[in-house]
Write a protein that holds these residues in place. Structure first.
Motif, short mmCIF file in Angstrom:
data_model
loop_
_atom_site.label_atom_id
_atom_site.label_comp_id
_atom_site.label_asym_id
_atom_site.label_seq_id
_atom_site.Cartn_x
_atom_site.Cartn_y
_atom_site.Cartn_z
N SER A 178 0.83 -1.21 0.00
CA SER A 178 0.00 0.00 0.00
C SER A 178 0.86 1.26 0.00
CB SER A 178 -0.94 -0.01 1.20
OG SER A 178 -0.23 0.13 2.41
N LEU A 179 1.98 1.25 0.72
CA LEU A 179 2.90 2.39 0.69
C LEU A 179 3.44 2.62 -0.72
CD1 LEU A 179 5.08 2.01 3.94
CD2 LEU A 179 3.26 3.67 3.50
N THR A 180 3.76 1.54 -1.39
CA THR A 180 4.30 1.65 -2.75
C THR A 180 3.26 2.24 -3.70
OG1 THR A 180 5.63 -0.32 -2.28
CG2 THR A 180 5.43 0.37 -4.59
N VAL A 181 2.01 1.82 -3.54
CA VAL A 181 0.96 2.34 -4.40
C VAL A 181 0.72 3.82 -4.12
CG1 VAL A 181 -1.50 2.17 -4.95
CG2 VAL A 181 -0.14 0.09 -4.67
N ARG A 182 0.68 4.17 -2.84
CA ARG A 182 0.45 5.58 -2.49
C ARG A 182 1.59 6.48 -2.93
NH1 ARG A 182 -2.14 3.86 2.69
NH2 ARG A 182 -0.08 3.94 3.65
N ALA A 183 2.81 5.94 -2.91
CA ALA A 183 3.97 6.72 -3.36
C ALA A 183 4.08 6.79 -4.87
CB ALA A 183 5.24 6.13 -2.77
N ASN A 184 3.18 6.05 -5.56
CA ASN A 184 3.15 6.06 -7.02
C ASN A 184 4.48 5.60 -7.61
OD1 ASN A 184 1.80 6.38 -9.45
ND2 ASN A 184 2.45 8.51 -9.70
N VAL A 185 5.06 4.57 -7.00
CA VAL A 185 6.31 4.00 -7.49
C VAL A 185 5.98 2.94 -8.53
CG1 VAL A 185 8.44 2.83 -6.85
CG2 VAL A 185 7.38 4.44 -5.27
N THR A 186 6.69 2.93 -9.63
CA THR A 186 6.42 1.98 -10.71
C THR A 186 7.72 1.37 -11.21
OG1 THR A 186 6.51 3.76 -12.35
CG2 THR A 186 4.34 3.20 -11.45
N GLY A 187 7.57 0.30 -11.98
CA GLY A 187 8.71 -0.30 -12.66
C GLY A 187 9.75 -0.86 -11.72
N LEU A 188 11.01 -0.67 -12.09
CA LEU A 188 12.11 -1.18 -11.29
C LEU A 188 12.27 -0.44 -9.96
CD1 LEU A 188 14.79 -1.76 -14.08
CD2 LEU A 188 13.35 -3.46 -12.95
N GLY A 189 11.59 0.69 -9.83
CA GLY A 189 11.65 1.41 -8.57
C GLY A 189 10.90 0.70 -7.45
N ILE A 190 9.97 -0.23 -7.79
CA ILE A 190 9.17 -0.91 -6.76
C ILE A 190 10.04 -1.76 -5.84
CG2 ILE A 190 7.37 -2.64 -6.41
CD1 ILE A 190 5.95 -1.53 -8.85
N PRO A 191 10.86 -2.70 -6.36
CA PRO A 191 11.69 -3.49 -5.44
C PRO A 191 12.68 -2.65 -4.66
CG PRO A 191 12.31 -3.92 -7.71
CD PRO A 191 11.03 -3.14 -7.76
N LEU A 192 13.23 -1.61 -5.29
CA LEU A 192 14.17 -0.75 -4.58
C LEU A 192 13.48 0.00 -3.44
CD1 LEU A 192 17.02 0.40 -4.39
CD2 LEU A 192 16.33 2.17 -6.04
N PHE A 193 12.31 0.55 -3.70
CA PHE A 193 11.56 1.28 -2.68
C PHE A 193 11.18 0.36 -1.52
CE2 PHE A 193 7.43 2.55 -0.93
CZ PHE A 193 7.70 3.84 -0.51
N LYS A 194 10.68 -0.82 -1.84
CA LYS A 194 10.27 -1.74 -0.79
C LYS A 194 11.44 -2.21 0.05
CE LYS A 194 6.05 -3.66 -2.83
NZ LYS A 194 5.36 -4.91 -3.27
N THR A 195 12.57 -2.48 -0.60
CA THR A 195 13.74 -2.95 0.15
C THR A 195 14.27 -1.89 1.10
OG1 THR A 195 14.34 -4.42 -1.69
CG2 THR A 195 16.06 -3.91 -0.08
N VAL A 196 14.32 -0.64 0.62
CA VAL A 196 14.79 0.45 1.49
C VAL A 196 13.85 0.63 2.67
CG1 VAL A 196 15.18 2.94 1.59
CG2 VAL A 196 16.06 1.62 -0.35
N MET A 197 12.56 0.65 2.40
CA MET A 197 11.59 0.83 3.48
C MET A 197 11.67 -0.32 4.49
SD MET A 197 9.99 3.68 3.05
CE MET A 197 8.61 3.44 4.18
N GLU A 198 11.80 -1.53 4.00
CA GLU A 198 11.81 -2.68 4.89
C GLU A 198 13.09 -2.78 5.71
OE1 GLU A 198 10.67 -7.17 4.01
OE2 GLU A 198 12.78 -6.78 3.54
N GLN A 199 14.23 -2.62 5.04
CA GLN A 199 15.50 -2.88 5.70
C GLN A 199 16.02 -1.72 6.53
OE1 GLN A 199 17.13 -5.87 5.75
NE2 GLN A 199 15.35 -6.68 4.64
N PHE A 200 15.69 -0.48 6.13
CA PHE A 200 16.30 0.67 6.80
C PHE A 200 15.32 1.54 7.56
CE2 PHE A 200 19.10 -0.34 3.20
CZ PHE A 200 20.30 -0.51 3.87
N VAL A 201 14.05 1.50 7.22
CA VAL A 201 13.11 2.45 7.81
C VAL A 201 12.41 1.88 9.03
CG1 VAL A 201 11.07 3.87 7.41
CG2 VAL A 201 12.79 3.63 5.60
#
Length: 303
Positions: A178-201
């Motif tokens: 849901s965070l990824t959808v709200r941030a309007n992240v698409t394409g190859l940015g999805i795994p990068l965004f999720k990994t950063v949020m999960e591992q560091f945030v």
């Protein structure tokens, strides 16, 4: 049956009766013999008409009752074939198809059971691998202690995977989506965004702290002991986790559907636990250091 008889009999009889009426009417102008002859000509065929109509009706009925029986048998055969095909398909799908069905119908309970099994397997690996990979040396001053499997330790891992980690991870992966959808992240940015949020945030810090705290509490430690346990091992756990899990999660978030991402983590955790146990085999130690070793050999599997 009655309507067939009526169909085969009524029309000819009506026609014959009409003809008889006309002949009888005409006979009134002629002789009595003509009248009798006309009546005989008009009425006598009715018997044959009725008889032949009844025969045709029964014959028609007999002819039409067989096809429906065959038609009824056809759907029954088709239904049996479909049932057999479904059974064959289910058996051919095997365990994966069965699991996928349960995962879609009851995602949280299915993940809880999966988590319990894989957490228990991971702890069994953590205990068994060092015993298998530690060679016995005759030059040692002290004989190594015989391997003793700790069932209570595995029980704690199973309980943690079933009650805490699996349901919370289910919420985590859906929340991350849901965070990824709200941030309007698409394409190859999805795994990068999720990994950063999960591992560091947020998630890795929370899940590793939860693991250390839950294990300490189940071992009977006080609040202060649990706090010191978390503070002692959390940073080292985080560093080890980032090295191993960031590449794994980049691939997981890129190619695996959301409902299976936790399973990828749990299966990979078994490998990760085996690696940790091989890299850092346990030594003879007291109960407190054994508790600390248990944390460091399994906690980095928490993602």
């Amino acid at each position: 049956m009655l309507h067939r008889i009526a169909r085969h009999v009524a029309a000819p009889v009506a026609a014959s009766t009409t003809a008889s009426f006309l002949l009888l009417s005409a006979g009134e102008k002629g002789t009595t013999s003509i009248h009798s002859r006309c009546a005989s000509m008009a009425l006598s065929p009715n018997y044959n008409i009725v008889r032949n109509g009844v025969r045709r009706a029964f014959s028609s009925n007999n002819n039409t009752t067989v096809p429906p029986t065959a038609t009824t048998a056809a759907p029954a055969t088709a239904a049996a074939t479909m049932t057999e095909s479904a059974v064959t398909k289910k058996s051919s799908g095997g365990l994966l198809a069965w699991y996928e069905g349960h995962l879609q119908a009851n995602p949280v309970p299915t993940k809880m059971v999966s988590g319990a099994i894989l957490w228990g397997l991971g702890d069994a690996v953590a205990q068994g691998v060092p015993a298998l990979m530690t060679p016995a040396s005759s030059t040692d001053e002290k004989e190594p202690e015989p391997f003793q499997y700790d069932m209570m330790r595995t029980g704690r891992a199973v309980f943690f995977g079933f009650v805490l980690h699996a349901p919370l991870s289910h919420v985590h992966f859906n929340f991350l989506e849901s965070l990824t959808v709200r941030a309007n992240v698409t394409g190859l940015g999805i795994p990068l965004f999720k990994t950063v949020m999960e591992q560091f945030v947020y998630w890795s810090w929370f899940s590793n702290s939860l693991y250390h705290g839950a294990m300490g509490a189940m071992q009977g430690q006080s609040v202060d002991q649990v706090y010191h346990r978390i503070s002692d091992v959390l940073w080292e756990t985080q560093k080890a986790q980032w090295v191993f899990w960031i590449p794994v999660q980049l691939l997981n978030f890129r190619f695996v559907p959301i409902r299976h991402q936790l399973n990828v983590v749990l299966v990979t955790s078994v490998v990760w636990t085996a690696l940790l146990s091989a890299w850092y085999p346990p030594v003879v130690q007291d109960e407190e250091s054994k508790s600390s070793e248990e944390s460091t050999t399994t906690a980095a599997a928490v993602v």
